[in-house]
Design a protein around this motif. Structure first.
Motif, PDB file in Angstrom:
ATOM      1  N   VAL A  84       6.077   4.807   7.995  1.00 20.43           N
ATOM      2  CA  VAL A  84       4.928   4.499   7.139  1.00 20.43           C
ATOM      3  C   VAL A  84       5.397   4.062   5.759  1.00 20.43           C
ATOM      4  CG1 VAL A  84       2.797   5.368   6.114  1.00 20.43           C
ATOM      5  CG2 VAL A  84       3.523   6.189   8.374  1.00 20.43           C
ATOM      6  N   ARG A  85       4.818   2.975   5.291  1.00 25.65           N
ATOM      7  CA  ARG A  85       5.046   2.540   3.903  1.00 25.65           C
ATOM      8  C   ARG A  85       3.727   2.605   3.159  1.00 25.65           C
ATOM      9  NH1 ARG A  85       5.410  -2.545   1.051  1.00 25.65           N
ATOM     10  NH2 ARG A  85       5.313  -3.757   2.974  1.00 25.65           N
ATOM     11  N   ARG A  86       3.670   3.382   2.095  1.00 20.81           N
ATOM     12  CA  ARG A  86       2.446   3.541   1.317  1.00 20.81           C
ATOM     13  C   ARG A  86       2.405   2.510   0.197  1.00 20.81           C
ATOM     14  NH1 ARG A  86       4.503   8.681   1.472  1.00 20.81           N
ATOM     15  NH2 ARG A  86       4.767   8.760  -0.806  1.00 20.81           N
ATOM     16  N   VAL A  87       1.253   1.864   0.037  1.00 20.65           N
ATOM     17  CA  VAL A  87       1.060   0.873  -1.024  1.00 20.65           C
ATOM     18  C   VAL A  87      -0.177   1.266  -1.824  1.00 20.65           C
ATOM     19  CG1 VAL A  87       0.554  -1.534  -1.584  1.00 20.65           C
ATOM     20  CG2 VAL A  87       2.124  -0.987   0.297  1.00 20.65           C
ATOM     21  N   VAL A  88       0.016   1.607  -3.091  1.00 18.29           N
ATOM     22  CA  VAL A  88      -1.095   1.860  -4.007  1.00 18.29           C
ATOM     23  C   VAL A  88      -1.187   0.656  -4.933  1.00 18.29           C
ATOM     24  CG1 VAL A  88      -2.022   3.345  -5.813  1.00 18.29           C
ATOM     25  CG2 VAL A  88      -0.782   4.353  -3.882  1.00 18.29           C
ATOM     26  N   VAL A  99      -2.602   0.982   2.824  1.00 16.42           N
ATOM     27  CA  VAL A  99      -2.970   0.364   1.548  1.00 16.42           C
ATOM     28  C   VAL A  99      -4.136   1.116   0.917  1.00 16.42           C
ATOM     29  CG1 VAL A  99      -3.746  -1.752   0.412  1.00 16.42           C
ATOM     30  CG2 VAL A  99      -2.210  -1.884   2.399  1.00 16.42           C
ATOM     31  N   HIS A 100      -3.955   1.463  -0.338  1.00 12.81           N
ATOM     32  CA  HIS A 100      -4.984   2.166  -1.111  1.00 12.81           C
ATOM     33  C   HIS A 100      -5.153   1.432  -2.440  1.00 12.81           C
ATOM     34  CE1 HIS A 100      -7.255   5.642  -2.682  1.00 12.81           C
ATOM     35  NE2 HIS A 100      -6.529   5.540  -3.771  1.00 12.81           N
ATOM     36  N   ALA A 101      -6.348   0.915  -2.698  1.00 10.75           N
ATOM     37  CA  ALA A 101      -6.615   0.195  -3.943  1.00 10.75           C
ATOM     38  C   ALA A 101      -7.261   1.146  -4.940  1.00 10.75           C
ATOM     39  CB  ALA A 101      -7.508  -1.014  -3.691  1.00 10.75           C
ATOM     40  N   TRP A 102      -6.660   1.243  -6.123  1.00 10.13           N
ATOM     41  CA  TRP A 102      -7.161   2.211  -7.092  1.00 10.13           C
ATOM     42  C   TRP A 102      -8.459   1.770  -7.734  1.00 10.13           C
ATOM     43  CZ3 TRP A 102      -7.607   1.650 -12.523  1.00 10.13           C
ATOM     44  CH2 TRP A 102      -8.031   2.815 -13.182  1.00 10.13           C
ATOM     45  N   ARG A 140       1.182   7.556  -9.449  1.00 18.51           N
ATOM     46  CA  ARG A 140       1.736   8.786  -8.872  1.00 18.51           C
ATOM     47  C   ARG A 140       0.637   9.653  -8.295  1.00 18.51           C
ATOM     48  NH1 ARG A 140       5.091   8.447 -13.486  1.00 18.51           N
ATOM     49  NH2 ARG A 140       3.710   9.872 -14.625  1.00 18.51           N
ATOM     50  N   ASN A 141      -0.455   9.811  -9.042  1.00 14.70           N
ATOM     51  CA  ASN A 141      -1.558  10.653  -8.568  1.00 14.70           C
ATOM     52  C   ASN A 141      -2.185  10.080  -7.298  1.00 14.70           C
ATOM     53  OD1 ASN A 141      -1.217  12.397 -10.732  1.00 14.70           O
ATOM     54  ND2 ASN A 141      -2.818  11.428 -11.983  1.00 14.70           N
ATOM     55  N   GLU A 142      -2.433   8.770  -7.295  1.00 14.10           N
ATOM     56  CA  GLU A 142      -3.076   8.148  -6.136  1.00 14.10           C
ATOM     57  C   GLU A 142      -2.156   8.143  -4.920  1.00 14.10           C
ATOM     58  OE1 GLU A 142      -6.316   7.137  -6.057  1.00 14.10           O
ATOM     59  OE2 GLU A 142      -6.360   8.088  -8.043  1.00 14.10           O
ATOM     60  N   ASP A 143      -0.859   8.021  -5.163  1.00 12.41           N
ATOM     61  CA  ASP A 143       0.091   8.058  -4.050  1.00 12.41           C
ATOM     62  C   ASP A 143       0.101   9.431  -3.398  1.00 12.41           C
ATOM     63  OD1 ASP A 143       2.208   6.733  -2.478  1.00 12.41           O
ATOM     64  OD2 ASP A 143       3.490   8.258  -3.392  1.00 12.41           O
TER      65      ASP A 143
END
Length: 315
Positions: free
Chosen positions: A245-249, A202-205, A223-226
């Motif tokens: 792995v599942r990426r969540v932005v 998990v990545h919070a912008w 897209r950039n943060e992913d």
């Protein structure tokens, strides 16, 4: 001050914390759930389990000196807490493969656990409680350990789910792009691999009120943060090819983004401090919030340099 409280194990409590898991027990239900979770983790990794309780500062005594009779009573209560904790560990991990040792101390529990974290691989506590830890409320103990322990710290919330259905849930890790999140990423991959479950990164912008978006719009930002998130995970996806792995932005605060994923997770892994993708939020505030709000266990992983710089013994 420590007592050898479990001579039947054949395991020396004086060295029980070395290269294993140390768990604090206090006689409360949540502490016994922490023991169960720690036992399952120790069994999964093949590490020894060391259970510690303190009979210092009984509730209601204040500064009144304890009589010999009082000391005998609270010591007996502490031994009972340890005996119950051992039974919980053995119930969770049947058989003789799990090495269990116990330690009954007459020291402040927070200081004792921080000291034992120097040799331990993991410290485990409940997020609150009283019991035999008496006046040392586990809420304050867990927060202090997350800030000052010399090894990763797991805080168990509510009922520790160790049955098969719960153990099929994914592991969640917070990624903020800072060096402080790197050890958390590595340990999250290890935990997901050991459990044979998926990992949600998990990545919070942004955490800004209102989430004012630049001209490029959220799709471009996402897209950039992913891409940045994928880059932060790249080394570990190669090292752990078995982990899906599942990426969540998320366009949200770090706490809300992680809590949303924690609702369906078996473990959340975070660093203790950090900056980066969490847009200037000190991850210390995020990890502290998760300690109190998440329903699943939270694993706080600190950088080795942090444990040296923030050692309370050197303050």
């Amino acid at each position: 001050m420590a007592d050898n409280a479990d001579p039947t194990t054949g395991f020396d409590p004086a060295h029980g914390s070395e290269n294993g898991i140390v768990v604090g027990a206090d006689g409360s239900e949540i502490a016994y759930q922490a023991v169960a979770w720690a036992a399952a983790e120790a069994d999964r990794r093949g590490w020894p389990l060391h259970i510690v309780t303190s009979y210092a500062s009984p509730v209601g005594r204040g500064d009144t000196p304890l009589t010999a009779e009082d000391m005998a009573e609270v010591r007996s209560q502490g031994q009972q807490v340890l005996a119950d904790a051992v039974r919980m560990a053995r119930h969770t991990v049947p058989g003789d493969n799990l090495r269990v040792s116990t330690e009954l101390i007459f020291d402040m529990i927070t200081t004792a656990l921080i000291d034992r974290s120097r040799q331990a691989r993991l410290i485990v506590v409940g997020n609150r409680g009283l019991g035999a830890l008496r006046r040392a409320v586990l809420g304050s103990v867990s927060t202090a350990l997350a800030r000052h322990a010399h090894c990763p710290v797991a805080i168990v919330h509510g009922v520790s789910e160790t049955e098969a259905a719960a153990m099929a849930k994914p592991v969640v890790v917070g990624v903020d792009g800072s060096p402080n999140s790197v050890p958390a990423i590595e340990m999250a991959f290890e935990e997901a691999s050991l459990r044979k479950v998926d990992l949600i990164a998990v990545h919070a912008w942004s955490d800004a009120s209102g989430f004012d978006l630049p001209v490029m719009g959220w799709d471009a930002i996402h897209r950039n943060e992913d891409v940045l998130l994928e880059s932060a995970l790249a080394d570990y996806t190669e090292r752990f090819p078995d982990v899906v792995v599942r990426r969540v932005v998320a366009l949200d605060t770090p706490v809300r983004a992680l809590l949303e994923q924690a609702d369906t997770a078996q473990l959340v892994v975070v660093g203790s401090h950090g900056r980066g993708g969490f847009s200037g939020v000190v991850l210390g505030s995020v990890s502290t919030a998760l300690l109190h709000m998440a329903q699943c266990p939270v694993l706080v992983v600190r950088r080795p340099s942090q444990t040296r710089a923030e050692d309370p013994a050197g303050q």
